[in-house]
Design a protein around this motif. Structure first.
Motif, PDB file in Angstrom:
ATOM      1  N   PHE A  32       0.746  -1.250  -0.060  1.00 27.35           N
ATOM      2  CA  PHE A  32       0.169   0.043   0.069  1.00 27.35           C
ATOM      3  C   PHE A  32       0.889   1.205   0.080  1.00 27.35           C
ATOM      4  O   PHE A  32       2.065   1.203   0.259  1.00 27.35           O
ATOM      5  N   ASN A  33       0.292   2.411  -0.560  1.00 26.39           N
ATOM      6  CA  ASN A  33       1.214   3.740  -0.667  1.00 26.39           C
ATOM      7  C   ASN A  33       0.350   4.657   0.204  1.00 26.39           C
ATOM      8  O   ASN A  33       0.183   5.798  -0.323  1.00 26.39           O
ATOM      9  N   VAL A  34      -0.197   4.468   1.097  1.00 21.64           N
ATOM     10  CA  VAL A  34      -1.065   5.415   1.870  1.00 21.64           C
ATOM     11  C   VAL A  34      -0.222   6.453   2.646  1.00 21.64           C
ATOM     12  O   VAL A  34       0.609   6.358   3.058  1.00 21.64           O
ATOM     13  N   LEU A  35      -0.622   7.883   2.431  1.00 25.16           N
ATOM     14  CA  LEU A  35       0.088   8.913   3.087  1.00 25.16           C
ATOM     15  C   LEU A  35      -0.869   9.355   4.060  1.00 25.16           C
ATOM     16  O   LEU A  35      -2.040   9.698   4.295  1.00 25.16           O
ATOM     17  N   VAL A  36      -0.255   9.259   5.478  1.00 23.24           N
ATOM     18  CA  VAL A  36      -0.969   9.467   6.733  1.00 23.24           C
ATOM     19  C   VAL A  36      -0.631  10.915   7.325  1.00 23.24           C
ATOM     20  O   VAL A  36       0.734  11.194   7.256  1.00 23.24           O
ATOM     21  N   GLY A  77       0.477  13.693   8.953  1.00 27.85           N
ATOM     22  CA  GLY A  77       1.623  13.952  10.115  1.00 27.85           C
ATOM     23  C   GLY A  77       2.781  13.114  10.153  1.00 27.85           C
ATOM     24  O   GLY A  77       3.694  13.051  10.960  1.00 27.85           O
ATOM     25  N   PHE A  78       2.522  11.841   9.267  1.00 30.09           N
ATOM     26  CA  PHE A  78       3.600  11.071   9.382  1.00 30.09           C
ATOM     27  C   PHE A  78       4.936  11.394   8.623  1.00 30.09           C
ATOM     28  O   PHE A  78       4.613  11.800   7.451  1.00 30.09           O
ATOM     29  N   ARG A  79       6.091  11.554   8.901  1.00 25.05           N
ATOM     30  CA  ARG A  79       7.163  11.920   8.377  1.00 25.05           C
ATOM     31  C   ARG A  79       8.262  10.791   7.822  1.00 25.05           C
ATOM     32  O   ARG A  79       9.295  11.202   7.264  1.00 25.05           O
ATOM     33  N   GLY A  80       8.045   9.584   7.694  1.00 22.10           N
ATOM     34  CA  GLY A  80       8.817   8.483   7.583  1.00 22.10           C
ATOM     35  C   GLY A  80       8.404   8.224   5.862  1.00 22.10           C
ATOM     36  O   GLY A  80       7.441   8.953   5.271  1.00 22.10           O
ATOM     37  N   GLU A  81       9.160   7.253   5.369  1.00 25.39           N
ATOM     38  CA  GLU A  81       9.078   6.830   3.957  1.00 25.39           C
ATOM     39  C   GLU A  81       7.756   6.381   3.739  1.00 25.39           C
ATOM     40  O   GLU A  81       7.364   5.388   4.440  1.00 25.39           O
ATOM     41  N   THR A  82       7.191   6.405   2.704  1.00 28.73           N
ATOM     42  CA  THR A  82       6.075   5.643   1.977  1.00 28.73           C
ATOM     43  C   THR A  82       6.695   4.321   1.662  1.00 28.73           C
ATOM     44  O   THR A  82       7.890   4.140   1.472  1.00 28.73           O
ATOM     45  N   ARG A  83       5.675   3.363   1.358  1.00 27.85           N
ATOM     46  CA  ARG A  83       6.146   2.072   0.720  1.00 27.85           C
ATOM     47  C   ARG A  83       6.899   2.361  -0.633  1.00 27.85           C
ATOM     48  O   ARG A  83       7.801   1.687  -0.890  1.00 27.85           O
ATOM     49  N   ASP A  84       6.276   3.388  -1.540  1.00 28.66           N
ATOM     50  CA  ASP A  84       6.832   3.628  -2.829  1.00 28.66           C
ATOM     51  C   ASP A  84       8.156   4.248  -2.727  1.00 28.66           C
ATOM     52  O   ASP A  84       9.001   3.678  -3.450  1.00 28.66           O
ATOM     53  N   LEU A  92       7.122  -6.399  -7.732  1.00 26.11           N
ATOM     54  CA  LEU A  92       5.799  -6.242  -7.844  1.00 26.11           C
ATOM     55  C   LEU A  92       4.982  -6.058  -6.467  1.00 26.11           C
ATOM     56  O   LEU A  92       5.096  -6.744  -5.425  1.00 26.11           O
ATOM     57  N   GLY A  93       4.372  -4.863  -6.230  1.00 22.87           N
ATOM     58  CA  GLY A  93       3.675  -4.596  -4.941  1.00 22.87           C
ATOM     59  C   GLY A  93       2.356  -5.204  -5.104  1.00 22.87           C
ATOM     60  O   GLY A  93       1.454  -4.766  -5.948  1.00 22.87           O
ATOM     61  N   LEU A  94       2.288  -6.220  -4.176  1.00 26.63           N
ATOM     62  CA  LEU A  94       1.011  -7.067  -4.312  1.00 26.63           C
ATOM     63  C   LEU A  94      -0.072  -6.547  -2.950  1.00 26.63           C
ATOM     64  O   LEU A  94       0.259  -6.852  -1.809  1.00 26.63           O
ATOM     65  N   PRO A  95      -0.980  -6.002  -3.270  1.00 24.57           N
ATOM     66  CA  PRO A  95      -1.856  -5.414  -2.145  1.00 24.57           C
ATOM     67  C   PRO A  95      -2.724  -6.579  -1.536  1.00 24.57           C
ATOM     68  O   PRO A  95      -2.561  -7.593  -2.098  1.00 24.57           O
ATOM     69  N   GLU A  96      -3.341  -6.157  -0.411  1.00 25.07           N
ATOM     70  CA  GLU A  96      -4.080  -7.208   0.235  1.00 25.07           C
ATOM     71  C   GLU A  96      -5.389  -7.787  -0.481  1.00 25.07           C
ATOM     72  O   GLU A  96      -5.748  -6.936  -1.249  1.00 25.07           O
ATOM     73  N   GLY A  97      -5.405  -8.867  -0.472  1.00 28.28           N
ATOM     74  CA  GLY A  97      -6.518  -9.698  -1.045  1.00 28.28           C
ATOM     75  C   GLY A  97      -6.120 -10.146  -2.603  1.00 28.28           C
ATOM     76  O   GLY A  97      -6.960 -10.806  -3.160  1.00 28.28           O
ATOM     77  N   ASP A  98      -5.050  -9.595  -3.152  1.00 28.47           N
ATOM     78  CA  ASP A  98      -4.533 -10.106  -4.292  1.00 28.47           C
ATOM     79  C   ASP A  98      -3.601 -11.389  -4.050  1.00 28.47           C
ATOM     80  O   ASP A  98      -2.725 -11.639  -3.275  1.00 28.47           O
TER      81      ASP A  98
END
Length: 231
Positions: free
Chosen positions: A159-163, A165-172, A188-194
């Motif tokens: 996932f690549n959710v932007l939270v 206030g979060f200052r750390g790196e995203t998954r991307d 391959l970034g494989l999301p939940e359920g895939d």
């Protein structure tokens, strides 16, 4: 070669329920499977095996757990269906390497003698290395090389959710670090359920969510259907 590589095991429906039809198709009538519980760290291997037995019982598949076998190598060499569960990928790789089971397991699956189902850490293990796992390196696995059953890396639970206030790196951003250092290796970034179904040299993406390829500085999304590997 037949593989089923799941991003995750749990869902709102229960443990592995979302992938029951895919598991049945991959099993192709097999009534026994060898389960590899070694990714369990805070989860006791006996408890892990019991959970998997319960999940596979409705599918008509009995489970033998590798940690219970007196001769682990013989069990791997006799297996027709191998299941590798999620947990910590570093611990999984460490135990398999210590027991000398990586090469025999890879050979068994590549030859077509055994089919392979992995979820989370088990999907990481099917790739060339475990370097795109999300897990903390709680142990030294003695090297990152894995089974190498597919020619690309997987990042499960992608996932690549932007939270806010979060200052750390995203998954991307984390995966971009990998592809910067290994620009010729696709991820391959494989999301939940895939999941990815592998049948010989055919790759098919299943699931409701778009997966994402990472290669060098490029990224692009792909949806369910035939999966073309990046050149």
């Amino acid at each position: 070669m037949d593989l089923l590589l799941l991003s995750n095991s749990t869902s709102d429906d229960g443990y592995l329920v979302h992938a029951a039809d895919a598991i049945t198709e991959l099993a192709d009538g097999q009534t026994e499977a060898l389960f590899v519980p070694f990714a369990g760290v805070t989860r006791d291997w006996d408890e892990y095996a019991a959970q998997v037995r319960e999940a596979f019982a409705p599918l008509g598949i009995a489970i033998r757990s590798l940690h219970e076998e007196k001769d682990a190598l013989a069990a791997v060499n006799a297996a027709r269906l191998i299941l590798v569960g999620g947990g910590n990928t570093f611990r999984l790789l460490q135990v398999l390497r210590q027991q000398g089971l990586l090469a025999p397991m890879a050979a068994r699956v590549r030859s077509g003698a055994a089919r392979y189902i992995g979820w989370s850490a088990g999907s990481n293990l099917a790739t060339p290395t475990i370097r795109t796992t999300n897990d903390m390196p709680v142990v030294d696995p003695g090297g990152f090389d894995a089974l190498g059953l597919v020619p690309f890396q997987i990042n499960p639970h992608y996932f690549n959710v932007l939270v806010p206030g979060f200052r750390g790196e995203t998954r991307d951003q984390r995966l971009a670090e990998f592809t910067t250092m290994s620009p010729a290796t696709p991820v391959l970034g494989l999301p939940e359920g895939d999941w990815v179904r592998v049948s010989d040299d055919r790759y098919t993406l299943h699931g409701a969510h778009a997966a994402r390829w990472f290669l060098g500085t490029q990224t692009w999304d792909v949806t369910a259907g035939a999966l073309s590997l990046p050149a």
